[in-house]
Design a protein around this motif. Structure first.
Motif, PDB file in Angstrom:
ATOM      1  N   VAL A 192      65.345  33.621  47.266  1.00 53.74           N
ATOM      2  CA  VAL A 192      64.009  33.464  46.686  1.00 53.74           C
ATOM      3  C   VAL A 192      63.266  34.799  46.708  1.00 53.74           C
ATOM      4  CG1 VAL A 192      61.783  32.292  46.890  1.00 53.74           C
ATOM      5  CG2 VAL A 192      63.899  31.028  47.291  1.00 53.74           C
ATOM      6  N   TYR A 193      63.358  35.506  47.825  1.00 54.31           N
ATOM      7  CA  TYR A 193      62.730  36.832  47.897  1.00 54.31           C
ATOM      8  C   TYR A 193      63.264  37.743  46.796  1.00 54.31           C
ATOM      9  CZ  TYR A 193      61.912  41.634  49.426  1.00 54.31           C
ATOM     10  OH  TYR A 193      61.566  42.962  49.456  1.00 54.31           O
ATOM     11  N   ASP A 194      64.586  37.794  46.657  1.00 53.69           N
ATOM     12  CA  ASP A 194      65.190  38.649  45.624  1.00 53.69           C
ATOM     13  C   ASP A 194      64.711  38.251  44.232  1.00 53.69           C
ATOM     14  OD1 ASP A 194      66.600  40.097  47.499  1.00 53.69           O
ATOM     15  OD2 ASP A 194      68.486  39.005  47.216  1.00 53.69           O
ATOM     16  N   GLU A 195      64.600  36.942  44.016  1.00 49.42           N
ATOM     17  CA  GLU A 195      64.152  36.442  42.709  1.00 49.42           C
ATOM     18  C   GLU A 195      62.720  36.875  42.419  1.00 49.42           C
ATOM     19  OE1 GLU A 195      64.155  32.214  40.211  1.00 49.42           O
ATOM     20  OE2 GLU A 195      64.317  32.192  42.402  1.00 49.42           O
ATOM     21  N   TRP A 196      61.856  36.806  43.419  1.00 44.85           N
ATOM     22  CA  TRP A 196      60.461  37.212  43.226  1.00 44.85           C
ATOM     23  C   TRP A 196      60.367  38.712  42.977  1.00 44.85           C
ATOM     24  CZ3 TRP A 196      56.072  34.346  46.230  1.00 44.85           C
ATOM     25  CH2 TRP A 196      56.245  32.959  46.088  1.00 44.85           C
ATOM     26  N   VAL A 197      61.121  39.498  43.722  1.00 43.04           N
ATOM     27  CA  VAL A 197      61.078  40.946  43.513  1.00 43.04           C
ATOM     28  C   VAL A 197      61.623  41.301  42.128  1.00 43.04           C
ATOM     29  CG1 VAL A 197      62.047  43.158  44.280  1.00 43.04           C
ATOM     30  CG2 VAL A 197      61.132  41.543  45.959  1.00 43.04           C
ATOM     31  N   ASP A 198      62.695  40.623  41.723  1.00 39.96           N
ATOM     32  CA  ASP A 198      63.252  40.872  40.389  1.00 39.96           C
ATOM     33  C   ASP A 198      62.254  40.491  39.288  1.00 39.96           C
ATOM     34  OD1 ASP A 198      65.614  41.826  41.427  1.00 39.96           O
ATOM     35  OD2 ASP A 198      66.713  39.936  41.178  1.00 39.96           O
ATOM     36  N   ALA A 199      61.321  39.604  39.609  1.00 43.20           N
ATOM     37  CA  ALA A 199      60.352  39.123  38.622  1.00 43.20           C
ATOM     38  C   ALA A 199      59.089  39.967  38.557  1.00 43.20           C
ATOM     39  CB  ALA A 199      59.973  37.669  38.925  1.00 43.20           C
ATOM     40  N   ILE A 200      59.017  41.040  39.333  1.00 45.44           N
ATOM     41  CA  ILE A 200      57.858  41.932  39.235  1.00 45.44           C
ATOM     42  C   ILE A 200      57.826  42.540  37.837  1.00 45.44           C
ATOM     43  CG2 ILE A 200      56.806  44.060  40.101  1.00 45.44           C
ATOM     44  CD1 ILE A 200      58.010  43.405  42.837  1.00 45.44           C
ATOM     45  N   LEU A 201      56.681  42.486  37.205  1.00 43.92           N
ATOM     46  CA  LEU A 201      56.552  42.881  35.806  1.00 43.92           C
ATOM     47  C   LEU A 201      56.665  44.394  35.628  1.00 43.92           C
ATOM     48  CD1 LEU A 201      53.756  40.316  35.093  1.00 43.92           C
ATOM     49  CD2 LEU A 201      55.944  40.394  33.858  1.00 43.92           C
ATOM     50  N   PRO A 202      57.064  44.829  34.426  1.00 44.42           N
ATOM     51  CA  PRO A 202      57.303  46.260  34.185  1.00 44.42           C
ATOM     52  C   PRO A 202      56.110  47.133  34.546  1.00 44.42           C
ATOM     53  CG  PRO A 202      58.114  44.955  32.351  1.00 44.42           C
ATOM     54  CD  PRO A 202      57.372  44.007  33.248  1.00 44.42           C
ATOM     55  N   GLY A 203      56.402  48.232  35.226  1.00 40.87           N
ATOM     56  CA  GLY A 203      55.373  49.208  35.549  1.00 40.87           C
ATOM     57  C   GLY A 203      54.600  48.938  36.816  1.00 40.87           C
ATOM     58  N   ILE A 204      54.775  47.752  37.412  1.00 41.90           N
ATOM     59  CA  ILE A 204      54.073  47.428  38.656  1.00 41.90           C
ATOM     60  C   ILE A 204      54.949  47.859  39.826  1.00 41.90           C
ATOM     61  CG2 ILE A 204      53.088  45.606  40.081  1.00 41.90           C
ATOM     62  CD1 ILE A 204      52.423  44.077  37.545  1.00 41.90           C
ATOM     63  N   GLN A 205      54.390  48.674  40.694  1.00 44.88           N
ATOM     64  CA  GLN A 205      55.139  49.270  41.798  1.00 44.88           C
ATOM     65  C   GLN A 205      55.138  48.363  43.030  1.00 44.88           C
ATOM     66  OE1 GLN A 205      56.866  52.284  42.058  1.00 44.88           O
ATOM     67  NE2 GLN A 205      57.416  51.574  44.097  1.00 44.88           N
ATOM     68  N   LEU A 206      56.301  48.125  43.591  1.00 45.08           N
ATOM     69  CA  LEU A 206      56.407  47.432  44.869  1.00 45.08           C
ATOM     70  C   LEU A 206      56.097  48.433  45.988  1.00 45.08           C
ATOM     71  CD1 LEU A 206      57.315  44.779  46.344  1.00 45.08           C
ATOM     72  CD2 LEU A 206      59.586  45.822  46.500  1.00 45.08           C
ATOM     73  N   VAL A 207      55.164  48.071  46.870  1.00 46.13           N
ATOM     74  CA  VAL A 207      54.786  48.953  47.979  1.00 46.13           C
ATOM     75  C   VAL A 207      54.990  48.207  49.290  1.00 46.13           C
ATOM     76  CG1 VAL A 207      53.151  50.327  46.633  1.00 46.13           C
ATOM     77  CG2 VAL A 207      52.364  48.241  47.780  1.00 46.13           C
ATOM     78  N   PRO A 208      55.195  48.933  50.398  1.00 45.49           N
ATOM     79  CA  PRO A 208      55.461  48.257  51.671  1.00 45.49           C
ATOM     80  C   PRO A 208      54.424  47.202  52.036  1.00 45.49           C
ATOM     81  CG  PRO A 208      55.925  50.589  51.882  1.00 45.49           C
ATOM     82  CD  PRO A 208      55.292  50.409  50.525  1.00 45.49           C
ATOM     83  N   SER A 209      53.170  47.531  51.868  1.00 44.95           N
ATOM     84  CA  SER A 209      52.101  46.549  52.074  1.00 44.95           C
ATOM     85  C   SER A 209      50.894  46.973  51.259  1.00 44.95           C
ATOM     86  CB  SER A 209      51.723  46.432  53.557  1.00 44.95           C
ATOM     87  OG  SER A 209      50.974  47.561  53.980  1.00 44.95           O
ATOM     88  N   GLY A 210      50.011  46.009  51.013  1.00 44.27           N
ATOM     89  CA  GLY A 210      48.810  46.323  50.251  1.00 44.27           C
ATOM     90  C   GLY A 210      47.870  47.241  50.993  1.00 44.27           C
ATOM     91  N   VAL A 211      47.737  47.024  52.304  1.00 42.19           N
ATOM     92  CA  VAL A 211      46.823  47.882  53.069  1.00 42.19           C
ATOM     93  C   VAL A 211      47.360  49.312  53.149  1.00 42.19           C
ATOM     94  CG1 VAL A 211      45.717  46.041  54.361  1.00 42.19           C
ATOM     95  CG2 VAL A 211      47.860  47.001  55.213  1.00 42.19           C
ATOM     96  N   TRP A 212      48.678  49.448  53.198  1.00 43.00           N
ATOM     97  CA  TRP A 212      49.302  50.783  53.153  1.00 43.00           C
ATOM     98  C   TRP A 212      48.925  51.470  51.844  1.00 43.00           C
ATOM     99  CZ3 TRP A 212      52.719  53.106  49.784  1.00 43.00           C
ATOM    100  CH2 TRP A 212      53.425  54.226  50.236  1.00 43.00           C
ATOM    101  N   ALA A 213      49.021  50.742  50.743  1.00 42.98           N
ATOM    102  CA  ALA A 213      48.717  51.314  49.429  1.00 42.98           C
ATOM    103  C   ALA A 213      47.251  51.684  49.303  1.00 42.98           C
ATOM    104  CB  ALA A 213      49.107  50.330  48.324  1.00 42.98           C
ATOM    105  N   LEU A 214      46.373  50.855  49.844  1.00 45.36           N
ATOM    106  CA  LEU A 214      44.945  51.176  49.794  1.00 45.36           C
ATOM    107  C   LEU A 214      44.659  52.472  50.547  1.00 45.36           C
ATOM    108  CD1 LEU A 214      43.484  47.609  50.400  1.00 45.36           C
ATOM    109  CD2 LEU A 214      43.276  48.941  48.291  1.00 45.36           C
ATOM    110  N   GLY A 215      45.320  52.647  51.663  1.00 49.24           N
ATOM    111  CA  GLY A 215      45.150  53.885  52.415  1.00 49.24           C
ATOM    112  C   GLY A 215      45.668  55.095  51.668  1.00 49.24           C
ATOM    113  N   ARG A 216      46.862  54.964  51.072  1.00 48.65           N
ATOM    114  CA  ARG A 216      47.444  56.077  50.325  1.00 48.65           C
ATOM    115  C   ARG A 216      46.579  56.451  49.121  1.00 48.65           C
ATOM    116  NH1 ARG A 216      50.110  56.275  54.281  1.00 48.65           N
ATOM    117  NH2 ARG A 216      52.334  56.788  54.470  1.00 48.65           N
ATOM    118  N   ALA A 217      46.039  55.446  48.440  1.00 50.80           N
ATOM    119  CA  ALA A 217      45.199  55.722  47.272  1.00 50.80           C
ATOM    120  C   ALA A 217      43.974  56.543  47.661  1.00 50.80           C
ATOM    121  CB  ALA A 217      44.771  54.414  46.611  1.00 50.80           C
ATOM    122  N   GLN A 218      43.367  56.200  48.771  1.00 50.87           N
ATOM    123  CA  GLN A 218      42.196  56.947  49.219  1.00 50.87           C
ATOM    124  C   GLN A 218      42.568  58.355  49.667  1.00 50.87           C
ATOM    125  OE1 GLN A 218      39.145  54.265  51.358  1.00 50.87           O
ATOM    126  NE2 GLN A 218      41.002  53.018  51.323  1.00 50.87           N
TER     127      GLN A 218
END
Length: 229
Positions: A192-218
């Motif tokens: 199920v995990y693999d299926e959900w990751v495979d279903a991520i839409l084009p151009g959307i980046q998978l990141v370790p966590s959302g809070v990690w990404a918020l920190g990196r963006a800042q």
């Protein structure tokens, strides 16, 4: 985390909004549906890939929207509004970066409609179809249809990406919620995990966590805005 078990326990501990019994199952390596990382999943989680993605941030006007909840599409709507407002004050799209971090209960925004239908994501995440006012069986935010958004001029994710907007999705939340879905449906959590990751839409980046990404963006010069209503 140095090993797969520790990483899964870390994910289970941080995932908000799940029950204590669910968390116990997610973090228990002896559970029959306990997920284990494959080589492909490890590659998807390589920090270097996500780090490189942040180098696409450009322009004078940079912001990151914290899309932790669906909020009737506002994690997408505010992204569009940032472009609109800066255009109206003389800045072209080339001088703007609006990023939306899709995390926690907003992760379905990043997934293909087939997954919405199969796993009833509209019901799980309380996202209704505007036309029927029933739980949505499709993703209304990537390529919105008439009536999906409050105004017809609002861009969906795909169109915003074409303008330079950036969208990423939290692997931590995908891991936990796909595991919960697997448990409820009696399915293999890894599949199920693999299926959900495979279903991520084009151009959307998978990141370790959302809070990690918020920190990196800042760290890359983006101001922070909570994408609520």
């Amino acid at each position: 985390m140095k090993d797969h078990q520790s990483r899964r326990m870390f994910i289970g501990t941080l995932a908000l909004g799940t029950t204590a019994s669910t968390m116990a199952a997610v973090t228990n390596p002896l559970s029959p549906w306990y997920p284990k990382l494959s080589e492909a999943e490890n590659e998807a989680l390589e920090v270097s890939d996500a780090e490189a993605w942040f180098k696409k941030i450009k322009g004078t006007h940079r912001t990151v929207f914290d899309g932790s909840m669906p909020h009737n599409g506002f994690p997408v709507i505010w992204n569009w509004a940032f472009y609109l407002s800066n255009n109206e004050t003389g800045s072209p799209d080339s001088d703007i970066t609006a990023m939306t971090v899709l995390r926690h209960d907003a992760i379905p925004f990043a997934l293909h409609s087939d997954i919405w239908k199969k796993y009833k994501l509209g019901e799980v995440f309380k996202i209704n179809d505007n036309a029927t006012q029933k739980p949505s069986l499709r993703n209304p935010y990537f390529e919105p249809q008439e009536g999906d958004l409050p105004l017809p001029i609002i861009d969906g994710i795909k169109r915003l990406q074409e303008r330079g907007a950036m969208f990423c999705v939290c692997n931590l939340a995908i891991t936990v919620y796909s595991s919960v879905a697997a448990q409820k449906m009696g399915l293999d959590p890894k599949e199920v995990y693999d299926e959900w990751v495979d279903a991520i839409l084009p151009g959307i980046q998978l990141v370790p966590s959302g809070v990690w990404a918020l920190g990196r963006a800042q760290e890359h010069g983006c101001s922070y805005i909570y994408a609520g209503g």
